[in-house]
Design a protein around this motif. Structure first.
Motif, PDB file in Angstrom:
ATOM      1  N   GLY A   1       0.803  -1.224   0.000  1.00 56.91           N
ATOM      2  CA  GLY A   1       0.000   0.000   0.000  1.00 56.91           C
ATOM      3  C   GLY A   1       0.835   1.272   0.000  1.00 56.91           C
ATOM      4  O   GLY A   1       0.716   2.110  -0.900  1.00 56.91           O
TER       5      GLY A   1
ATOM      6  N   GLY B   1       4.135   1.543  -0.327  1.00 55.57           N
ATOM      7  CA  GLY B   1       5.158   1.486  -1.377  1.00 55.57           C
ATOM      8  C   GLY B   1       4.605   1.916  -2.731  1.00 55.57           C
ATOM      9  O   GLY B   1       5.245   2.678  -3.460  1.00 55.57           O
TER      10      GLY B   1
ATOM     11  N   ASP C   1      10.260  -5.897  -4.490  1.00 58.08           N
ATOM     12  CA  ASP C   1       9.358  -6.653  -3.618  1.00 58.08           C
ATOM     13  C   ASP C   1       9.569  -8.142  -3.898  1.00 58.08           C
ATOM     14  O   ASP C   1      10.071  -8.521  -4.952  1.00 58.08           O
ATOM     15  CB  ASP C   1       7.902  -6.276  -3.889  1.00 58.08           C
TER      16      ASP C   1
ATOM     17  N   ASP D   1       6.910 -10.273  -3.745  1.00 58.02           N
ATOM     18  CA  ASP D   1       5.623 -10.773  -4.239  1.00 58.02           C
ATOM     19  C   ASP D   1       5.492 -10.378  -5.718  1.00 58.02           C
ATOM     20  O   ASP D   1       5.097  -9.253  -6.043  1.00 58.02           O
ATOM     21  CB  ASP D   1       4.499 -10.159  -3.393  1.00 58.02           C
TER      22      ASP D   1
ATOM     23  N   ILE E   1      14.308  -9.123   0.597  1.00 56.40           N
ATOM     24  CA  ILE E   1      15.269  -8.257   1.303  1.00 56.40           C
ATOM     25  C   ILE E   1      15.917  -8.934   2.506  1.00 56.40           C
ATOM     26  O   ILE E   1      16.905  -8.438   3.031  1.00 56.40           O
ATOM     27  CB  ILE E   1      14.651  -6.902   1.738  1.00 56.40           C
TER      28      ILE E   1
ATOM     29  N   ALA F   1       9.750  -2.003   2.940  1.00 62.17           N
ATOM     30  CA  ALA F   1       9.236  -3.375   3.093  1.00 62.17           C
ATOM     31  C   ALA F   1       9.213  -3.757   4.566  1.00 62.17           C
ATOM     32  O   ALA F   1      10.113  -3.410   5.329  1.00 62.17           O
ATOM     33  CB  ALA F   1      10.102  -4.359   2.316  1.00 62.17           C
ATOM     34  N   GLY F   2       8.183  -4.474   4.966  1.00 63.15           N
ATOM     35  CA  GLY F   2       8.114  -4.927   6.353  1.00 63.15           C
ATOM     36  C   GLY F   2       7.049  -5.989   6.519  1.00 63.15           C
ATOM     37  O   GLY F   2       6.157  -6.122   5.685  1.00 63.15           O
ATOM     38  N   ILE F   3       7.198  -6.771   7.596  1.00 68.04           N
ATOM     39  CA  ILE F   3       6.165  -7.763   7.932  1.00 68.04           C
ATOM     40  C   ILE F   3       5.716  -7.527   9.375  1.00 68.04           C
ATOM     41  O   ILE F   3       6.374  -6.802  10.124  1.00 68.04           O
ATOM     42  CB  ILE F   3       6.652  -9.219   7.747  1.00 68.04           C
ATOM     43  N   ARG F   4       4.600  -8.162   9.720  1.00 70.91           N
ATOM     44  CA  ARG F   4       4.025  -7.986  11.068  1.00 70.91           C
ATOM     45  C   ARG F   4       3.875  -9.338  11.743  1.00 70.91           C
ATOM     46  O   ARG F   4       3.711 -10.351  11.067  1.00 70.91           O
ATOM     47  CB  ARG F   4       2.637  -7.340  10.957  1.00 70.91           C
TER      48      ARG F   4
ATOM     49  N   VAL G   1      13.543  -9.765   8.162  1.00 76.28           N
ATOM     50  CA  VAL G   1      12.968  -8.853   7.155  1.00 76.28           C
ATOM     51  C   VAL G   1      13.096  -7.395   7.620  1.00 76.28           C
ATOM     52  O   VAL G   1      13.734  -6.572   6.959  1.00 76.28           O
ATOM     53  CB  VAL G   1      11.478  -9.185   6.877  1.00 76.28           C
TER      54      VAL G   1
ATOM     55  N   SER H   1       7.481   3.189  12.481  1.00 79.09           N
ATOM     56  CA  SER H   1       6.094   3.149  12.952  1.00 79.09           C
ATOM     57  C   SER H   1       5.976   3.994  14.213  1.00 79.09           C
ATOM     58  O   SER H   1       6.943   4.101  14.984  1.00 79.09           O
ATOM     59  CB  SER H   1       5.684   1.711  13.290  1.00 79.09           C
TER      60      SER H   1
ATOM     61  N   TYR I   1       7.247  -6.736  16.320  1.00 78.19           N
ATOM     62  CA  TYR I   1       7.224  -5.708  15.263  1.00 78.19           C
ATOM     63  C   TYR I   1       7.693  -4.370  15.831  1.00 78.19           C
ATOM     64  O   TYR I   1       8.557  -3.703  15.243  1.00 78.19           O
ATOM     65  CB  TYR I   1       5.785  -5.608  14.736  1.00 78.19           C
TER      66      TYR I   1
ATOM     67  N   PRO J   1       4.712   6.185  10.666  1.00 74.73           N
ATOM     68  CA  PRO J   1       3.274   6.287  10.388  1.00 74.73           C
ATOM     69  C   PRO J   1       2.449   5.745  11.550  1.00 74.73           C
ATOM     70  O   PRO J   1       2.846   4.804  12.243  1.00 74.73           O
ATOM     71  CB  PRO J   1       3.073   5.391   9.157  1.00 74.73           C
TER      72      PRO J   1
HETATM   73  N1  LIG Z   1      -0.166   0.442   7.172  1.00 77.63           N
HETATM   74  C1  LIG Z   1       0.088   0.837   8.404  1.00 77.63           C
HETATM   75  O1  LIG Z   1      -0.843   1.046   9.220  1.00 77.63           O
HETATM   76  C2  LIG Z   1       1.495   1.085   8.845  1.00 77.63           C
HETATM   77  C3  LIG Z   1       1.702   1.797  10.036  1.00 77.63           C
HETATM   78  C4  LIG Z   1       3.006   2.024  10.465  1.00 77.63           C
HETATM   79  C5  LIG Z   1       4.074   1.557   9.717  1.00 77.63           C
HETATM   80  N2  LIG Z   1       3.836   0.869   8.558  1.00 77.63           N
HETATM   81  C6  LIG Z   1       5.011   0.362   7.827  1.00 77.63           C
HETATM   82  O2  LIG Z   1       4.954   0.827   6.500  1.00 77.63           O
HETATM   83  C7  LIG Z   1       5.599  -0.111   5.638  1.00 77.63           C
HETATM   84  C8  LIG Z   1       4.672  -0.456   4.491  1.00 77.63           C
HETATM   85  O3  LIG Z   1       3.478  -0.916   5.055  1.00 77.63           O
HETATM   86  P1  LIG Z   1       2.146  -1.239   4.224  1.00 77.63           P
HETATM   87  O4  LIG Z   1       1.043  -0.990   5.156  1.00 77.63           O
HETATM   88  O5  LIG Z   1       2.198  -0.606   2.893  1.00 77.63           O
HETATM   89  O6  LIG Z   1       2.330  -2.821   4.145  1.00 77.63           O
HETATM   90  P2  LIG Z   1       2.061  -3.891   3.000  1.00 77.63           P
HETATM   91  O7  LIG Z   1       1.959  -5.189   3.702  1.00 77.63           O
HETATM   92  O8  LIG Z   1       0.936  -3.417   2.143  1.00 77.63           O
HETATM   93  O9  LIG Z   1       3.411  -3.816   2.163  1.00 77.63           O
HETATM   94  C9  LIG Z   1       4.608  -4.388   2.602  1.00 77.63           C
HETATM   95  C10 LIG Z   1       5.311  -4.937   1.381  1.00 77.63           C
HETATM   96  O10 LIG Z   1       6.567  -5.470   1.781  1.00 77.63           O
HETATM   97  C11 LIG Z   1       6.785  -6.642   1.017  1.00 77.63           C
HETATM   98  N3  LIG Z   1       7.728  -7.529   1.693  1.00 77.63           N
HETATM   99  C12 LIG Z   1       7.546  -8.213   2.863  1.00 77.63           C
HETATM  100  N4  LIG Z   1       8.609  -8.983   3.121  1.00 77.63           N
HETATM  101  C13 LIG Z   1       9.494  -8.800   2.100  1.00 77.63           C
HETATM  102  C14 LIG Z   1      10.776  -9.326   1.793  1.00 77.63           C
HETATM  103  N5  LIG Z   1      11.375 -10.236   2.589  1.00 77.63           N
HETATM  104  N6  LIG Z   1      11.389  -8.926   0.673  1.00 77.63           N
HETATM  105  C15 LIG Z   1      10.797  -8.027  -0.154  1.00 77.63           C
HETATM  106  N7  LIG Z   1       9.576  -7.497   0.066  1.00 77.63           N
HETATM  107  C16 LIG Z   1       8.936  -7.873   1.184  1.00 77.63           C
HETATM  108  C17 LIG Z   1       5.416  -7.301   0.897  1.00 77.63           C
HETATM  109  O11 LIG Z   1       5.371  -8.229  -0.161  1.00 77.63           O
HETATM  110  C18 LIG Z   1       4.523  -6.074   0.704  1.00 77.63           C
HETATM  111  O12 LIG Z   1       4.335  -5.781  -0.671  1.00 77.63           O
HETATM  112  C19 LIG Z   1       5.961  -1.312   6.509  1.00 77.63           C
HETATM  113  O13 LIG Z   1       7.306  -1.232   6.878  1.00 77.63           O
HETATM  114  C20 LIG Z   1       5.047  -1.142   7.721  1.00 77.63           C
HETATM  115  O14 LIG Z   1       5.611  -1.726   8.875  1.00 77.63           O
HETATM  116  C21 LIG Z   1       2.583   0.627   8.107  1.00 77.63           C
END
Ligand SMILES: NC(=O)c1ccc[n+]([C@@H]2O[C@H](COP(=O)([O-])OP(=O)(O)OC[C@H]3O[C@@H](n4cnc5c(N)ncnc54)[C@H](O)[C@@H]3O)[C@@H](O)[C@H]2O)c1
Length: 258
Positions: free
Chosen positions: A18, A20, A38, A40, A67, A94-97, A116, A145, A158, A188
């Motif tokens: 989202g 990105g 990415d 995916d 990554i 990029a990040g995971i939860r 990650v 975050s 996380y 964020p």
């Molecule tokens: N959406 C929120 O509420 C929020 C709040 C605070 C921080 N964030 C941070 O913002 C960033 C983006 O969040 P988002 O909400 O767009 O998340 P999202 O899950 O939509 O996007 C994360 C992307 O990272 C990719 N990714 C995960 N592991 C990977 C790896 N090993 N190698 C390459 N790509 C990988 C996923 O495929 C995905 O496309 C993250 O770091 C998240 O922690 C998001």
């Protein structure tokens, strides 16, 4: 649009997600050449095409990489640098939860999220550094975050990675200032992305229920849009923020001020 990233060459990790995707679209609209990274592949192609179709003259390509795998990162960064003839900006997004109490976390879940969120951010920063050092005005923007700064229950692994990213941001800012590389982070608050929407829909929540989740926990009483996160990233990456480094910018609708 003001061409605020004219002639800049940028890598955005997590480019299929989202924030990105929104950042990639905004960077292209502001004149940057963009490589989305990415793991995916399907979502990455959808994201790239969305940007290309919605932004006139977008210079955007995608590279599939994991990554958390240093070799994969080095290969992707080399390809990106070759493609754009250099790199000026890295957005570590990029990040995971993981959703669990800290006492329920396992060795595997720790290794997963550290590899990650923390090592992935370090690998990408290290791999781009030789290119950024050749750029006259380079910038890294880390996507952290609000919960890297304040506490809560249930996402402690996380949140610990995000606190570590804030720390790495300050250290790299200190180490790379002499090379004219600025390093900053955005923190964020809750940002409504397709990931969240799908998760809440799977739990049977309607729009009213989703909106209610943020109404009492931010001053703005709502979720952020992805564009509201992309704009501060753009600004920190641009030369408009030329005197800002080592900053941790809260983009949280006032949550951390409550
Ligand atoms: N959406 C929120 O509420 C929020 C709040 C605070 C921080 N964030 C941070 O913002 C960033 C983006 O969040 P988002 O909400 O767009 O998340 P999202 O899950 O939509 O996007 C994360 C992307 O990272 C990719 N990714 C995960 N592991 C990977 C790896 N090993 N190698 C390459 N790509 C990988 C996923 O495929 C995905 O496309 C993250 O770091 C998240 O922690 C998001």
């Amino acid at each position: 649009m003001a061409n605020r990233l004219s002639k800049k060459r940028a890598i955005i990790t997590g480019g299929a997600g989202g924030i990105g995707n929104a950042t990639g679209k905004l960077f292209c609209a502001e004149g940057a050449e963009v490589v989305l990274i990415d793991q995916d592949s399907n979502a990455l192609e959808i994201s790239r095409k969305h940007i290309y179709d919605n932004c006139n003259d977008a210079k955007v390509v995608s590279i599939i990489a994991d990554i958390s795998d240093e070799k994969s990162v080095i290969g992707a960064v080399e390809k990106a640098a070759e493609r754009m003839n250099g790199i000026d900006i890295l957005v570590n997004n990029a990040g995971i939860r993981k959703f669990s109490f800290l006492t329920d976390s396992t060795t595997e879940s720790w290794q997963d999220i550290l590899s990650v969120n923390l090592l992935g951010t370090a690998f990408c920063s290290n791999a781009v550094m030789p290119y950024l050092r050749q750029s006259p005005n380079a910038a890294i923007v880390n996507v952290s975050s609000v919960y890297g700064v304040i506490g809560r229950k249930n996402m402690g692994q996380y949140d610990a990675t995000k606190a570590a990213i804030n720390s790495m941001t300050r250290t790299l800012a200190n180490e790379e200032a002499e090379n004219s590389i600025r390093v900053n982070a955005v923190c964020p608050g809750g940002t409504l992305t397709p990931f969240h929407q799908a998760r809440f829909a799977a739990d049977g929540m309607d729009e009213e229920g989703i909106n209610a989740l943020q109404s009492d926990i931010t001053l703005m009483k709502r979720w952020a849009t992805v564009e509201e996160i992309a704009y501060p990233i753009l600004w920190l990456a641009s030369d408009e923020a030329s005197f800002i480094t080592g900053a941790i910018l809260m983009v949280d609708g006032g949550k951390s001020a409550m």
